[in-house]
Enzyme design. Structure first.
Site, PDB file in Angstrom:
ATOM      1  N   GLU A   1      -3.823  -7.219  13.337  1.00 53.46           N
ATOM      2  CA  GLU A   1      -3.260  -7.016  11.913  1.00 53.46           C
ATOM      3  C   GLU A   1      -1.653  -6.915  11.916  1.00 53.46           C
ATOM      4  OE1 GLU A   1      -4.411  -4.682   7.969  1.00 53.46           O
ATOM      5  OE2 GLU A   1      -5.029  -3.939   9.855  1.00 53.46           O
TER       6      GLU A   1
ATOM      7  N   ASP B   1       0.820  -1.331   0.096  1.00 47.89           N
ATOM      8  CA  ASP B   1       0.013   0.135   0.051  1.00 47.89           C
ATOM      9  C   ASP B   1       0.865   1.251   0.086  1.00 47.89           C
ATOM     10  OD1 ASP B   1      -1.737  -2.114   0.294  1.00 47.89           O
ATOM     11  OD2 ASP B   1      -3.173  -0.950   1.689  1.00 47.89           O
TER      12      ASP B   1
END
Length: 808
Positions: free
Chosen positions: A778, A580
């Protein structure tokens, strides 16, 4: 006659040939029987992972079931009824304590807002039947006599129907039929619990609410998934009607919520069906699915299956992931590992629906192309005709996070299948086959599989469109590589059980069904042969759509072909890379060559080369070997920066001269992570020193995604700009373990010391966060180690189990 032409002595050859052919026919039947038994063993499951409790078969457009609940001591909490797993729910740790896709398991949900702890045991029973046991226990601090309302529902998405009926004992049940399932019945049985007493009214005496409430509604099948919205609307309407009729002015005037918020007991032959139960205090009930042709399921059978599931899970876990020191003595570490793996395995979902696809690539083949600042609205693209709803597809996959990412992600899946493949080889191949069935005629697979309206409801509009030139790291090749390694390990060790000379097997033996594609050479070859054309088509799509531009900008390198660039960059993101917001060249340029993509392509090529050799595809194998050699050469020529002593992206400066764009971190390390460097490489020495440098990437909690010295460290969105990710730490540890710590040479000692210390750091940090919060995160903060971002992220974070057991 043929026999006469063969001659007397050769008649035996013909006889042997006929015997062989007959045996092949028998073998074929056996294979079909085995495949049916294998498919039946994972036909049913909690394959609606976006819900807290949702059971369905691995069949498109079939029976869908689910469970909803709420506290009904007051009206306020009913509007927050539990159904779909939501990131913002006031729920503590929730998930599976133990789970096996072929057996079932136990899930625990601590619902703080509703004051109840729910244990749901899903068990698979003989003849394809199943049961769900629901046990509710008031949480500490909650009233022991709290009231809970639960709704079990069912509907059929495609052809067929399900309805509610009432038997002679006034017991409500569901009955239905579909083309794939045939006739079936769903019954509920209360096992434990008291019921509240409804207050007396003008028309009725007070009574114990010990009967189930029920109702069926004809709704459009495409909207039936909005179950909780429907119930909330119906019962809210009922409450308003009562208020208007009786002249109540506020909620305080209404009768107790548990007596008002009940279904009207309306049987229906089809549509969306509900059975409602209302309990006071602790409770337990069973939901039992029975095929019409099978024997009835008893309470004892369910209890025995629950106990057996736990025992079998613990034994299987010990055999598959025996924890290594220092994690092999404490019970807490064992529970932690069981939980991590179970919540990966329990994240399996089966999805069917269409997806939104752009009609054009995100990067038009245009000299005036300008990189976007962000992504376009899916609704807008559909309205202007630049996107369309693709055909309906089905996908069997594991989701990264049930509350936040309940859909298939291409680059996550390769990591998911690493532990799953060790536990159940053939199940992992089912998922691999499902993903590769999505390969279209051009070789493309969308990086996110957002199939249908229910899936799209969880995704922001600007991220719903899939573009036919956007890739993702081809991690599925990691899962295929794992399968190949298991094949190599077993070759020569196991007899072919299909020859008539091997071991006996039983179709009831789940352990046998888990590894048929390893123990049977015919099946393993057939699997790879069926997959190989799809792999090649997908591989060639990567080579064509992600190729770098060597015509406009020449480089001094071995090959003027082997360089790659992720398509779809914006100024701040490169979503295709999976990393990302990881820093890249600024401003974006079509001159870029991305070192991480070349590394992935080299690994992809190497694994494809092995498959080609295994299948005897000599010409293809030779071509792939040539590609791999050129890629490895270009990795050095285009991406190694001698001054920085790291692998870097490549671009051009304002004079169009090649430059390296260096941001030390995961991108820098990927050639080592994927085992592309020789054990005696000087480049490896530099990367190992970079890893161990506390001012760069090393932390007491794991390897940071970006160097602390980088100007972008911790800035902006800060998603991949420093935080610690377990999948990438796994790749580092796996590569060190498999390629470097046991190979004599100049790097062995440093590799071993890094491996031992890093393994402990990663495991201890994930464990400590779980011990404090009950949550798998995460990512982890690069300076404190604290878990952050998405909670209940039991996708690749569960790779901690492989690390603990050193099972790479």
């Amino acid at each position: 006659m043929v026999s006469d032409m063969l001659g007397g002595n050769k008649r035996w050859i013909l006889f042997g040939l006929l015997s062989f052919l007959l045996n092949c026919v028998l073998v074929s039947c056996s294979v079909e029987d085995i495949e049916k038994a294998a498919n039946d063993s994972f036909l049913w499951g909690p394959y609606r992972p976006n819900l807290y409790v949702g059971i369905r078969p691995k069949i498109p457009d079939s029976l869908m079931t689910g469970l909803m609940w709420s506290n009904v001591d007051d009206y306020a909490r009913f509007s927050k009824m539990r159904h779909s797993a939501e990131h913002g729910d006031d729920i503590g740790a929730f998930g599976w304590k133990h789970y096996d896709v072929r057996r079932g398991g136990q899930q625990v949900i601590d619902d703080f807002l509703m004051g109840i702890k729910l244990e749901t045991d899903f068990v698979k029973l003989p003849e394809g039947n199943w049961a769900l046991r629901v046990h509710g226990i008031p949480l500490p601090g909650a009233p022991t006599d709290l009231t809970t309302s639960l709704f079990f529902y069912a509907y059929v998405e495609g052809e067929g129907k399900v309805g509610t009926k009432v038997n002679h004992a006034n017991h409500v049940y569901m009955e239905g039929k579909t083309p794939d399932l045939g006739k079936f019945r769903i019954q509920t049985f209360n096992r434990l619990g008291e019921h509240p007493v409804s207050p007396a009214s003008v028309d009725l005496e007070s009574m114990v609410m010990d009967k189930d409430f029920f109702a069926g509604f004809n709704v459009k099948k495409e909207g039936a998934w909005r179950t909780s919205e429907l119930i909330l609307y119906l019962l809210d309407t009922k409450m308003k009607v009562i208020s208007d009729k009786e002249g109540y002015e506020s909620l305080k005037d209404l009768p107790p919520a548990y007596s008002t918020l009940t279904l009207p007991n309306l049987p229906s032959e089809e549509g969306l069906q509900f059975i409602q139960k209302v309990f006071k205090g602790e409770f337990m009930f069973d939901i039992v699915f029975n095929y019409a042709s099978s024997k009835k399921i008893s309470e004892e059978m369910i209890s025995q299956a629950i106990d057996k599931n736990l025992q079998e899970f613990e034994e299987k876990f010990q055999a598959t992931f025996p924890l290594k020191a220092p994690y092999d003595t404490e019970k807490a570490h064992q529970i932690f590992a069981h939980t991590a793996f179970s919540n990966l395995f329990g994240n399996v979902g089966f999805f069917t629906g269409d997806s939104i696809v752009s009609k054009n690539p995100i990067e038009l083949d245009d000299e005036d192309y300008e990189f976007m600042q962000g992504f376009e609205s899916a609704a807008g693209k559909l309205a202007e005709g630049t996107a369309f709803h693709d055909i309906e597809r089905s996908l069997f996959t594991i989701v990264p996070s049930r509350p936040h990412f309940p859909r298939g992600f291409y680059w996550d899946e390769g990591f998911h299948l690493l532990p799953v493949g060790l536990w159940d080889n053939d199940f992992s191949l089912e998922i691999l086959k499902s993903w590769f069935s999505l390969v279209n005629e051009d070789g493309w697979v969308g990086r996110e599989q957002i199939l249908g309206e229910e899936a799209r409801s969880k995704v922001p509009d600007e991220f719903q469109t899939q573009y036919p030139d956007i890739a993702n790291p081809p991690t599925l090749i990691l899962a295929l590589k794992g399968y190949i390694e298991r094949l190599q390990e077993q070759q020569g060790k196991l007899n072919n059980r299909f020859s008539g000379e091997g071991e006996d097997y039983s179709l009831d033996d789940l352990e046998y069904l888990r590894s048929v594609s390893i123990s049977n050479p015919e099946k393993s070859v057939q699997f790879l042969r069926d997959l190989f054309p799809l792999l090649l088509r997908h591989y060639e799509w990567f080579r064509e759509t992600q190729k770098g531009d060597f015509e406009t900008w020449e480089r001094e390198c071995f090959s003027q072909v082997e360089g790659y660039r992720w398509r779809g960059r914006t100024y701040q993101h490169c979503l295709a890379s999976g990393l990302d917001d990881y820093p890249r060249a600024q401003p974006p340029s079509t001159a870029e060559l991305h070192v991480d993509l070349l590394s992935w392509m080299t690994s992809f090529t190497r694994s494809l080369h092995f498959v080609a050799e295994f299948l005897g595809e000599t010409e293809e194998a030779e071509k792939l070997a040539g590609y791999e050699n050129a890629m490895l050469r270009n990795l050095e020529d285009n991406h190694w920066d001698e001054e920085v002593q790291a692998y870097c992206d490549s671009s051009v400066d304002e004079y169009d001269d090649p430059i390296n764009v260096c941001h030390k971190g995961y991108v820098t390390l990927l050639p080592m992570m994927l085992g592309l460097l020789p054990a005696d490489s000087g480049r490896l020495t530099s990367l190992l020193k970079l890893i161990r440098d506390e001012n760069e990437l090393w932390s007491p909690y794991g390897i940071r995604s970006l160097s602390m010295n980088d100007v972008y460290f911790g800035t902006g969105e800060n998603y991949w700009r420093g935080p610690i990710w377990i999948n990438m730490n796994y790749l580092i540890l796996s590569s060190l373990y498999q390629n470097y710590i046991n190979t004599p040479g100049p790097n062995q000692n440093l590799a071993r010391s890094i491996y031992e210390e890093l393994r402990t750091n990663v495991v201890n940090n994930v464990f400590e966060n779980w011990r404090q919060t009950g949550i798998f995160w995460e990512q982890y903060d690069p300076t404190t180690g604290k878990g952050q971002r998405t909670k209940d992220f039991t996708g690749w974070t569960s790779l901690v189990v492989n690390i603990m057991s050193e099972n790479y």
